[in-house]
Design a protein around this motif. Structure first.
Motif, PDB file in Angstrom:
ATOM      1  N   SER A 147       1.030  -1.417   0.212  1.00 18.74           N
ATOM      2  CA  SER A 147       0.103  -0.475   0.483  1.00 18.74           C
ATOM      3  C   SER A 147       0.968   1.180  -0.494  1.00 18.74           C
ATOM      4  O   SER A 147       1.822   1.370  -0.643  1.00 18.74           O
ATOM      5  CB  SER A 147      -1.231  -0.027   1.665  1.00 18.74           C
ATOM      6  OG  SER A 147      -0.316  -0.510   2.249  1.00 18.74           O
ATOM      7  N   VAL A 148       0.315   2.075   0.663  1.00 18.04           N
ATOM      8  CA  VAL A 148       1.011   3.780   0.429  1.00 18.04           C
ATOM      9  C   VAL A 148       2.469   3.742   1.101  1.00 18.04           C
ATOM     10  O   VAL A 148       3.239   3.523   0.495  1.00 18.04           O
ATOM     11  CB  VAL A 148       0.522   4.845   0.824  1.00 18.04           C
ATOM     12  CG1 VAL A 148       0.606   5.655   0.562  1.00 18.04           C
ATOM     13  CG2 VAL A 148      -1.349   4.663  -0.285  1.00 18.04           C
ATOM     14  N   GLY A 149       2.608   3.521   2.326  1.00 14.87           N
ATOM     15  CA  GLY A 149       4.050   3.038   3.103  1.00 14.87           C
ATOM     16  C   GLY A 149       4.972   2.575   2.677  1.00 14.87           C
ATOM     17  O   GLY A 149       6.012   2.805   2.447  1.00 14.87           O
ATOM     18  N   PRO A 150       4.517   1.129   1.813  1.00 18.83           N
ATOM     19  CA  PRO A 150       5.322   0.467   0.848  1.00 18.83           C
ATOM     20  C   PRO A 150       5.748   1.356   0.352  1.00 18.83           C
ATOM     21  O   PRO A 150       7.260   1.026  -0.773  1.00 18.83           O
ATOM     22  CB  PRO A 150       4.706  -0.601   1.222  1.00 18.83           C
ATOM     23  CG  PRO A 150       3.677  -1.352   1.975  1.00 18.83           C
ATOM     24  CD  PRO A 150       3.670  -0.088   2.143  1.00 18.83           C
ATOM     25  N   ALA A 151       5.079   1.808  -0.650  1.00 18.80           N
ATOM     26  CA  ALA A 151       5.487   2.498  -2.297  1.00 18.80           C
ATOM     27  C   ALA A 151       6.616   3.786  -1.451  1.00 18.80           C
ATOM     28  O   ALA A 151       7.093   4.005  -2.483  1.00 18.80           O
ATOM     29  CB  ALA A 151       4.112   2.765  -2.387  1.00 18.80           C
ATOM     30  N   ALA A 152       6.154   4.333  -0.120  1.00 12.26           N
ATOM     31  CA  ALA A 152       6.948   5.402   0.125  1.00 12.26           C
ATOM     32  C   ALA A 152       8.263   4.673   0.405  1.00 12.26           C
ATOM     33  O   ALA A 152       9.266   5.550   0.068  1.00 12.26           O
ATOM     34  CB  ALA A 152       6.581   6.124   0.958  1.00 12.26           C
ATOM     35  N   GLU A 153       8.484   4.006   1.171  1.00 12.48           N
ATOM     36  CA  GLU A 153      10.057   3.087   1.054  1.00 12.48           C
ATOM     37  C   GLU A 153      10.671   2.371   0.068  1.00 12.48           C
ATOM     38  O   GLU A 153      11.593   1.678   0.390  1.00 12.48           O
ATOM     39  CB  GLU A 153       9.319   2.400   2.291  1.00 12.48           C
ATOM     40  CG  GLU A 153       8.981   2.943   3.837  1.00 12.48           C
ATOM     41  CD  GLU A 153       7.946   1.948   4.760  1.00 12.48           C
ATOM     42  OE1 GLU A 153       8.010   0.484   4.583  1.00 12.48           O
ATOM     43  OE2 GLU A 153       7.470   2.722   5.575  1.00 12.48           O
ATOM     44  N   GLY A 154       9.869   1.869  -1.299  1.00 11.82           N
ATOM     45  CA  GLY A 154      10.293   1.162  -1.264  1.00 11.82           C
ATOM     46  C   GLY A 154      10.364  -0.545  -1.358  1.00 11.82           C
ATOM     47  O   GLY A 154      11.349  -1.226  -1.937  1.00 11.82           O
ATOM     48  N   THR A 155       9.147  -0.633  -1.230  1.00 11.34           N
ATOM     49  CA  THR A 155       9.122  -2.090  -0.815  1.00 11.34           C
ATOM     50  C   THR A 155       7.492  -2.998  -1.536  1.00 11.34           C
ATOM     51  O   THR A 155       7.518  -4.267  -0.606  1.00 11.34           O
ATOM     52  CB  THR A 155       9.785  -2.226   1.282  1.00 11.34           C
ATOM     53  OG1 THR A 155       7.910  -1.492   2.320  1.00 11.34           O
ATOM     54  CG2 THR A 155      10.764  -2.147   2.148  1.00 11.34           C
ATOM     55  N   LEU A 156       7.767  -2.682  -2.041  1.00 13.29           N
ATOM     56  CA  LEU A 156       5.651  -3.052  -2.685  1.00 13.29           C
ATOM     57  C   LEU A 156       6.656  -3.930  -3.505  1.00 13.29           C
ATOM     58  O   LEU A 156       7.972  -4.803  -3.544  1.00 13.29           O
ATOM     59  CB  LEU A 156       5.430  -2.148  -3.827  1.00 13.29           C
ATOM     60  CG  LEU A 156       4.810  -0.965  -3.409  1.00 13.29           C
ATOM     61  CD1 LEU A 156       4.831  -0.090  -4.269  1.00 13.29           C
ATOM     62  CD2 LEU A 156       4.150  -1.113  -2.525  1.00 13.29           C
ATOM     63  N   THR A 157       6.073  -5.142  -3.540  1.00 12.76           N
ATOM     64  CA  THR A 157       6.655  -7.073  -4.120  1.00 12.76           C
ATOM     65  C   THR A 157       5.523  -5.928  -5.547  1.00 12.76           C
ATOM     66  O   THR A 157       4.806  -6.194  -6.091  1.00 12.76           O
ATOM     67  CB  THR A 157       5.995  -7.987  -3.907  1.00 12.76           C
ATOM     68  OG1 THR A 157       6.686  -7.867  -2.433  1.00 12.76           O
ATOM     69  CG2 THR A 157       6.418  -8.945  -4.369  1.00 12.76           C
ATOM     70  N   VAL A 158       6.506  -6.395  -7.168  1.00 14.03           N
ATOM     71  CA  VAL A 158       6.042  -5.919  -8.047  1.00 14.03           C
ATOM     72  C   VAL A 158       5.682  -7.314  -8.709  1.00 14.03           C
ATOM     73  O   VAL A 158       7.243  -7.765  -9.050  1.00 14.03           O
ATOM     74  CB  VAL A 158       7.414  -5.115  -8.510  1.00 14.03           C
ATOM     75  CG1 VAL A 158       6.212  -4.501 -10.234  1.00 14.03           C
ATOM     76  CG2 VAL A 158       7.698  -4.206  -8.112  1.00 14.03           C
ATOM     77  N   LEU A 159       4.729  -7.762  -9.239  1.00 19.12           N
ATOM     78  CA  LEU A 159       4.392  -8.282 -10.011  1.00 19.12           C
ATOM     79  C   LEU A 159       4.468  -8.769 -11.756  1.00 19.12           C
ATOM     80  O   LEU A 159       3.622  -7.816 -12.257  1.00 19.12           O
ATOM     81  CB  LEU A 159       3.391  -9.398  -9.744  1.00 19.12           C
ATOM     82  CG  LEU A 159       3.172  -9.919  -8.157  1.00 19.12           C
ATOM     83  CD1 LEU A 159       1.494  -9.745  -7.856  1.00 19.12           C
ATOM     84  CD2 LEU A 159       4.277 -10.183  -7.741  1.00 19.12           C
ATOM     85  N   ALA A 160       5.580  -8.733 -12.478  1.00 20.20           N
ATOM     86  CA  ALA A 160       5.486  -8.550 -13.758  1.00 20.20           C
ATOM     87  C   ALA A 160       5.014  -9.535 -14.799  1.00 20.20           C
ATOM     88  O   ALA A 160       5.791 -10.765 -14.285  1.00 20.20           O
ATOM     89  CB  ALA A 160       7.321  -7.945 -13.610  1.00 20.20           C
ATOM     90  N   GLY A 161       4.621  -9.384 -15.671  1.00 19.25           N
ATOM     91  CA  GLY A 161       3.969  -9.702 -16.300  1.00 19.25           C
ATOM     92  C   GLY A 161       4.662  -8.939 -18.003  1.00 19.25           C
ATOM     93  O   GLY A 161       4.855  -8.302 -18.167  1.00 19.25           O
ATOM     94  N   GLY A 162       5.180 -10.109 -19.293  1.00 22.25           N
ATOM     95  CA  GLY A 162       5.454  -9.775 -19.916  1.00 22.25           C
ATOM     96  C   GLY A 162       7.507  -9.202 -20.341  1.00 22.25           C
ATOM     97  O   GLY A 162       7.955  -9.935 -19.005  1.00 22.25           O
ATOM     98  N   ASP A 163       7.593  -8.971 -21.033  1.00 22.93           N
ATOM     99  CA  ASP A 163       9.124  -8.525 -21.300  1.00 22.93           C
ATOM    100  C   ASP A 163       9.841  -7.818 -20.407  1.00 22.93           C
ATOM    101  O   ASP A 163       9.475  -6.662 -21.065  1.00 22.93           O
ATOM    102  CB  ASP A 163       9.735  -8.522 -23.278  1.00 22.93           C
ATOM    103  CG  ASP A 163      11.427  -8.155 -23.623  1.00 22.93           C
ATOM    104  OD1 ASP A 163      12.061  -8.931 -22.131  1.00 22.93           O
ATOM    105  OD2 ASP A 163      11.595  -7.874 -24.196  1.00 22.93           O
ATOM    106  N   VAL A 164      10.859  -7.334 -19.401  1.00 23.42           N
ATOM    107  CA  VAL A 164      10.621  -6.643 -18.060  1.00 23.42           C
ATOM    108  C   VAL A 164      12.172  -6.200 -18.354  1.00 23.42           C
ATOM    109  O   VAL A 164      12.776  -5.798 -17.393  1.00 23.42           O
ATOM    110  CB  VAL A 164      10.714  -6.805 -16.927  1.00 23.42           C
ATOM    111  CG1 VAL A 164       9.007  -6.762 -16.920  1.00 23.42           C
ATOM    112  CG2 VAL A 164      11.469  -8.380 -16.289  1.00 23.42           C
ATOM    113  N   ALA A 165      12.877  -7.033 -19.750  1.00 25.15           N
ATOM    114  CA  ALA A 165      14.230  -6.898 -19.616  1.00 25.15           C
ATOM    115  C   ALA A 165      14.810  -5.368 -19.604  1.00 25.15           C
ATOM    116  O   ALA A 165      15.924  -4.571 -18.721  1.00 25.15           O
ATOM    117  CB  ALA A 165      14.720  -7.386 -20.659  1.00 25.15           C
ATOM    118  N   GLY A 166      14.385  -4.841 -19.890  1.00 20.47           N
ATOM    119  CA  GLY A 166      14.827  -3.544 -20.167  1.00 20.47           C
ATOM    120  C   GLY A 166      14.856  -2.035 -18.933  1.00 20.47           C
ATOM    121  O   GLY A 166      15.146  -1.326 -18.804  1.00 20.47           O
TER     122      GLY A 166
END
Length: 377
Positions: free
Chosen positions: A96-115
């Motif tokens: 949520s907002v707190g982890p977003a500010a702290e940089g502690t989110l978990t990003v669930l990525a789909g697709g080509d994230v290489a770049g």
């Protein structure tokens, strides 16, 4: 969520332009020349609206990273919307907002994230889930467990209250079980909205499928809370709403984010006990454009598809339909309607009424259909 995430990008040394709908600046101007466009919005309709408006400003070779919670179906629609020269990554987040500010989110990525793996790492840990749409599917799957679990705990507290069990003592006991973390979160509902009850309900709606009995029951409880005016409160407010003395709404409106929005003057459907009343459904898309202009079969197919989503959201199917009323602008088209209807109504037919009318509410519509459904217990 978007504001603290943008600040982290700036702090990491990236050149960032921010935009929100209240800015008064066309979004196409804001994205003009950008290498990377990140969207963090409320629901699928908002994402479609913003990216459609952004199309003139998207340069060939740019990449859109969609970080809202919109589900895999909406991601596929975005891929069809965007030019082939523009990349697309779906990357919803846990936190949520707190982890977003702290940089502690978990990003669930789909697709080509290489770049863009390093950029996404500014927000927290990046988990690559697979091909395009897999991040969105993973997010909905996770929330389909976490949200009903909090509703279950709220009902557990209500049971304890009805039987004289002290809530804090109950949470202390639960703290030694796998449910301990969630139970502690509900001990004192959050005064600030970290994850709104309205967004949690939307996430459950995106994950609706016919076999999801527990999630369906949780959605019904959440919608009662929405009807009680708790939509902008934090999800933890469900613990206070769900109690022995909590009022139960007799009529619970249902407005799914997976079908075109209403004009605010009606709901897609209303549930009253074990009965579902589905408003007149017609063949138009989220932009108000006619689907299948001039074709009864195409319009009927669209209507039955929309109805099937509403039924699935409530754990029902066409076999649970009690009554169908259909309005046609030309009774000579009833055979074309029947061909589509027989694909969906395959068992004992429900009670039905079909009438011819001179016109419907939007020029070009050939039919409108409303239904009454007996929901499975």
């Amino acid at each position: 969520m978007g504001a603290p995430m943008a600040r982290r990008l700036v702090e990491a040394g990236h050149e960032v332009t921010t935009w929100r709908r209240s800015d008064g600046v066309p979004v196409a101007t804001a994205v003009d020349g950008a290498d990377l466009i990140i969207t963090m919005l409320s629901d699928p309709a908002a994402v479609r609206e913003v990216l459609t408006a952004a199309l003139p400003g998207l340069r060939p070779g740019a990449t859109v990273v969609e970080m809202s919670t919109i589900g895999p179906g909406a991601v596929r629609e975005l891929r069809a919307l965007l030019p082939a020269s523009v990349g697309l990554v779906d990357a919803p987040v846990l936190g949520s907002v707190g982890p977003a500010a702290e940089g502690t989110l978990t990003v669930l990525a789909g697709g080509d994230v290489a770049g863009w793996r390093e950029v996404l790492g500014v927000f927290g840990s990046v988990r690559e889930c697979g091909p395009l749409g897999s991040g969105a599917a993973m997010k909905i799957a996770v929330m389909s467990a976490l949200v009903p679990a909090q509703v279950l705990l709220a009902e557990t507290f209500a049971y304890g209250e009805a039987h004289g069990v002290d809530r804090n003592a109950l949470i202390d006991v639960l703290s030694g079980t796998p449910l301990g973390t969630l139970a502690e979160r509900l001990r004192v509902p959050s005064p600030e909205t970290r994850y709104s009850l309205a967004h949690a309900t939307k996430d459950l709606e995106l994950g609706a499928w016919q076999g999801a009995t527990m999630a369906t029951a949780a959605r019904a409880r959440m919608r009662e809370a929405l009807a009680a005016g708790l939509g902008e409160r934090d999800l933890t407010a469900i613990a206070g709403h769900t109690g022995g003395g909590a009022p139960r709404s007799r009529a619970v409106p249902l407005n799914l984010s997976t079908i075109p929005a209403t004009n605010g003057m009606y709901s897609h459907a209303v549930r009253a006990g074990d009965t579902l009343y589905i408003s007149g459904q017609a063949a138009f898309d989220e932009h108000g454009n006619i689907v299948g202009a001039g074709s009864m079969e195409a319009q009927a197919e669209h209507v039955f598809q929309v109805v099937s989503r509403i039924l699935a959201d409530q754990g029902a199917g066409f076999e649970d339909v009690v009554f169908i009323r259909t309005y046609l602008t030309d009774m000579e088209e009833r055979a074309a309607l029947g061909r589509v209807r027989r694909k969906y109504i395959t068992g004992t037919p429900p009670a039905s009424t079909t009438v011819e009318v001179s016109k419907l509410f939007m020029p070009g519509l050939l039919l409108e259909m409303d239904l009454i459904v007996a929901l499975p217990r």
